[in-house]
Enzyme design. Structure first.
Site, PDB file in Angstrom:
ATOM      1  N   GLY A 193       0.677  -1.344   0.112  1.00  7.63           N
ATOM      2  CA  GLY A 193      -0.005  -0.097  -0.135  1.00  7.63           C
ATOM      3  C   GLY A 193       0.812   1.405   0.019  1.00  7.63           C
ATOM      4  O   GLY A 193       0.298   2.380   0.146  1.00  7.63           O
ATOM      5  N   THR A 194       2.091   1.304  -0.063  1.00  3.95           N
ATOM      6  CA  THR A 194       2.763   2.511  -0.174  1.00  3.95           C
ATOM      7  C   THR A 194       4.252   2.314  -0.377  1.00  3.95           C
ATOM      8  O   THR A 194       4.585   1.340  -0.707  1.00  3.95           O
ATOM      9  CB  THR A 194       2.773   3.146   1.280  1.00  3.95           C
ATOM     10  OG1 THR A 194       3.301   4.359   1.309  1.00  3.95           O
ATOM     11  CG2 THR A 194       3.781   2.263   2.424  1.00  3.95           C
TER      12      THR A 194
END
Length: 211
Positions: free
Chosen positions: A17-18
């Site tokens: 997610g990042t």
């Protein structure tokens, strides 16, 4: 380190997610991160802020559970402000990182799902990487999150400790954008923070300005 069972699930939650990047050079520290938040394979938010500030000269990047990250961010601010009003005075960046490592280590059996970079400038530039178990390392350059293998390849190839702060900012931007091209959990654009002896400056870059 061998990761099994629940630990593997936690590691996956942090990685997915990042992409965040930290770079330390003689003139200061760069913190950078993308702006996409994912819920599984769904893009939950395109404009999330993952670069935050404890003071004008101390910042963090965040990866992991949003609720846990919000709590840890409050903890970090409280650590700094509490020390500032006591006889001990303002705490150093290393001191903040060490205190947070103690908090994370004490809760490792019911951990906060976070991966944190803490960087800034007190008497010199400092950059620390902390995981959810409380492991802490001081780095010259580092990448975290799902796009970190791609971003780290760019950093490994081009980092030079003698580069200027502007050159380091450009390198961090390109490292995160490289991850955006290859990692579906990283996206939208990049926030780049330049932290130096006089404070910080922030730059934003986007794949599509209409987003």
């Amino acid at each position: 380190m061998v990761i099994m069972g629940n630990e593997l699930q936690l590691e996956n939650k942090i990685l997915k997610g990042t992409t965040t990047v930290g770079i330390r050079v003689n003139d200061g520290v760069i913190l950078a991160a993308d702006r996409r938040a994912s819920a599984g394979f769904f893009v939950a938010n395109k404009m999330v802020r993952k670069v935050l500030y404890i003071t004008d000269k101390i910042g963090i990047t965040t990866a992991g559970s949003v609720a846990d990250l919000q709590f840890i961010y409050d903890v970090l601010k409280n650590i700094y402000h509490y020390n500032s009003i006591t006889k001990y005075g303002p705490i150093s960046i290393k001191g903040i990182a060490t205190r947070l490592a103690n908090v994370l280590s004490a809760t490792k059996y019911f951990p906060y799902i976070v991966q944190i970079l803490i960087g800034g400038y007190d008497d010199q530039p400092r950059l620390f990487n902390l995981d959810y178990l409380g492991d802490i390392t001081e780095e010259n350059y580092v990448a975290t999150g799902s796009g970190s293998p791609v971003a780290m390849g760019v950093l490994e190839d081009e980092y030079n400790p003698k580069m200027t702060l502007d050159e380091a900012a450009d390198l961090a931007k390109r490292a995160v954008f490289s991850a955006i091209k290859r990692d579906s959990f990283t996206g939208t654009g990049v926030i780049v923070a330049k932290i130096h002896s006089k404070g910080h400056e922030e730059l934003e870059f986007y794949l599509n300005k209409k987003m």
